[in-house]
Design a protein around this motif. Sequence first.
Motif, mmCIF file in Angstrom:
data_model
loop_
_atom_site.group_PDB
_atom_site.id
_atom_site.type_symbol
_atom_site.label_atom_id
_atom_site.label_comp_id
_atom_site.label_asym_id
_atom_site.label_seq_id
_atom_site.Cartn_x
_atom_site.Cartn_y
_atom_site.Cartn_z
ATOM 1 N N LYS A 1 0.567 -1.572 0.112
ATOM 2 C CA LYS A 1 0.226 -0.134 -0.425
ATOM 3 C C LYS A 1 1.103 1.354 -0.225
ATOM 4 C CE LYS A 1 -3.135 -2.392 3.526
ATOM 5 N NZ LYS A 1 -3.269 -2.661 4.214
ATOM 6 N N ILE A 2 2.172 0.984 0.124
ATOM 7 C CA ILE A 2 3.344 2.451 0.366
ATOM 8 C C ILE A 2 4.649 1.830 -0.706
ATOM 9 C CG2 ILE A 2 3.913 1.850 2.463
ATOM 10 C CD1 ILE A 2 3.820 4.877 3.294
ATOM 11 N N ALA A 3 4.834 2.451 -1.369
ATOM 12 C CA ALA A 3 6.541 2.762 -2.375
ATOM 13 C C ALA A 3 6.921 2.764 -0.967
ATOM 14 C CB ALA A 3 5.822 2.611 -3.206
ATOM 15 N N PRO A 4 8.333 2.584 -0.488
ATOM 16 C CA PRO A 4 9.632 3.384 -0.019
ATOM 17 C C PRO A 4 10.181 4.086 -0.944
ATOM 18 C CG PRO A 4 9.995 1.195 -0.972
ATOM 19 C CD PRO A 4 8.684 1.068 -0.624
ATOM 20 N N ASP A 5 10.125 5.406 -0.473
ATOM 21 C CA ASP A 5 11.775 6.292 -1.328
ATOM 22 C C ASP A 5 12.949 5.869 -2.057
ATOM 23 O OD1 ASP A 5 9.855 8.452 -0.467
ATOM 24 O OD2 ASP A 5 10.714 8.424 2.012
ATOM 25 N N TRP A 6 13.513 4.472 -1.079
ATOM 26 C CA TRP A 6 14.449 4.227 -1.845
ATOM 27 C C TRP A 6 13.953 2.150 -1.877
ATOM 28 C CZ3 TRP A 6 15.153 8.290 1.537
ATOM 29 C CH2 TRP A 6 15.476 9.631 0.246
ATOM 30 N N CYS A 7 14.511 1.953 -2.454
ATOM 31 C CA CYS A 7 14.618 0.293 -2.336
ATOM 32 C C CYS A 7 15.568 -0.493 -3.618
ATOM 33 C CB CYS A 7 13.110 -0.903 -2.257
ATOM 34 S SG CYS A 7 12.043 0.053 -4.083
ATOM 35 N N VAL A 8 15.836 -1.407 -3.353
ATOM 36 C CA VAL A 8 16.487 -2.039 -4.405
ATOM 37 C C VAL A 8 16.073 -3.800 -4.934
ATOM 38 C CG1 VAL A 8 18.913 -3.767 -5.115
ATOM 39 C CG2 VAL A 8 18.214 -1.774 -2.821
ATOM 40 N N LYS A 9 15.216 -4.507 -4.762
ATOM 41 C CA LYS A 9 14.270 -5.232 -5.016
ATOM 42 C C LYS A 9 13.274 -5.311 -4.820
ATOM 43 C CE LYS A 9 18.624 -8.337 -6.058
ATOM 44 N NZ LYS A 9 19.829 -9.043 -5.202
ATOM 45 N N GLU A 10 12.059 -6.045 -6.034
ATOM 46 C CA GLU A 10 11.536 -7.166 -6.041
ATOM 47 C C GLU A 10 10.559 -8.105 -5.117
ATOM 48 O OE1 GLU A 10 8.710 -7.128 -9.719
ATOM 49 O OE2 GLU A 10 7.145 -7.842 -7.927
ATOM 50 N N ALA A 11 10.278 -8.305 -5.054
ATOM 51 C CA ALA A 11 10.087 -9.764 -4.049
ATOM 52 C C ALA A 11 8.786 -10.382 -4.846
ATOM 53 C CB ALA A 11 9.922 -9.053 -2.174
ATOM 54 N N THR A 12 9.369 -11.559 -5.438
ATOM 55 C CA THR A 12 8.464 -12.144 -5.898
ATOM 56 C C THR A 12 8.695 -13.402 -5.355
ATOM 57 O OG1 THR A 12 10.135 -12.714 -7.784
ATOM 58 C CG2 THR A 12 9.026 -11.018 -7.488
ATOM 59 N N LYS A 13 9.451 -13.838 -4.468
ATOM 60 C CA LYS A 13 9.673 -15.622 -3.814
ATOM 61 C C LYS A 13 9.421 -14.867 -2.581
ATOM 62 C CE LYS A 13 12.032 -17.683 -7.375
ATOM 63 N NZ LYS A 13 12.231 -18.206 -7.712
ATOM 64 N N TRP A 14 9.057 -16.179 -1.231
ATOM 65 C CA TRP A 14 9.692 -15.979 0.539
ATOM 66 C C TRP A 14 10.915 -15.281 0.044
ATOM 67 C CZ3 TRP A 14 6.694 -15.127 4.103
ATOM 68 C CH2 TRP A 14 7.096 -15.539 5.677
#
Lengths: 148, 148
Positions: free
Chosen positions: A124-137
């Motif tokens: 519901k919220i995007a961080p200002d900065w991030c590195v990778k999308e999580a598609t798995k546990w």
Amino acid sequence: MNRVYYPYEEFREDLKILANKIDKPFDAILCIARGGMTMAHLLGEYFDMREVYSVNTIGYEDTQKNESVEVFNIPELKSAKSVLILDDIVDSGDTLIEVLNVLSEKYPEVTFMTASLFYKKSAKIAPDWCVKEATKWIDFFWTVDLKQ
Amino acid sequence: MNRVYYPYEEFREDLKILANKIDKPFDAILCIARGGMTMAHLLGEYFDMREVYSVNTIGYEDTQKNESVEVFNIPELKSAKSVLILDDIVDSGDTLIEVLNVLSEKYPEVTFMTASLFYKKSAKIAPDWCVKEATKWIDFFWTVDLKQ
């Protein structure tokens, strides 16, 4: 769900990427325990910043099955003008939203920014900065390495 | 002084040793920031304990050149009966002594125990559990890895 192990070496490289993405000044780091603690430790050292704090949260479902988050142990931010909030992963986003709400209410004069290693597109919220999308546990090294 | 690099892999093995040494029960973990944060994160996961808190300290010399330590951001320990305090290294011991003083005064009913990875023989206090004697300056991975 598929699981993927996230080793220290990958974390170190991702954290370098994250550190380089952060293009606004801040004068304190606040991690959400436990997930953001190791990030906060290394970034505090990297940015030569001793103002590294933590906050605790408890998530629980209420009677209507909504996710509620309690935030406690809010640190004294002293003279901080701009604070970087860290968590390992922004999943539903509920925790980050509630931490931002509680901190902004207590410290209306402080600017809060957010960074994480992983994010989910459905959050519901995007961080200002991030590195990778999580598609798995993700089995973070800090969760599993001592148990092996 | 000789310096020695302390890599993640050595930390992981030492932390396993430390975890196995701790032979008294505790129901919360409190790390001294920044040094104890990564330890606290991994041990919190290992012991499946969400009650992982941090405390901040500032050390400074007073006019008589004595080391003074200010302790702040003391967490609410809620219903904890026994708390494990973590730091990476017990050097002079001044920080650990003052943290114990401040916490024991605020929470006289709580038992505090202490653990560190490294200790110096010359320290004024020995942690209840530790792993290695520090005979050189230690470049912990969390201090140097992002700078390389």
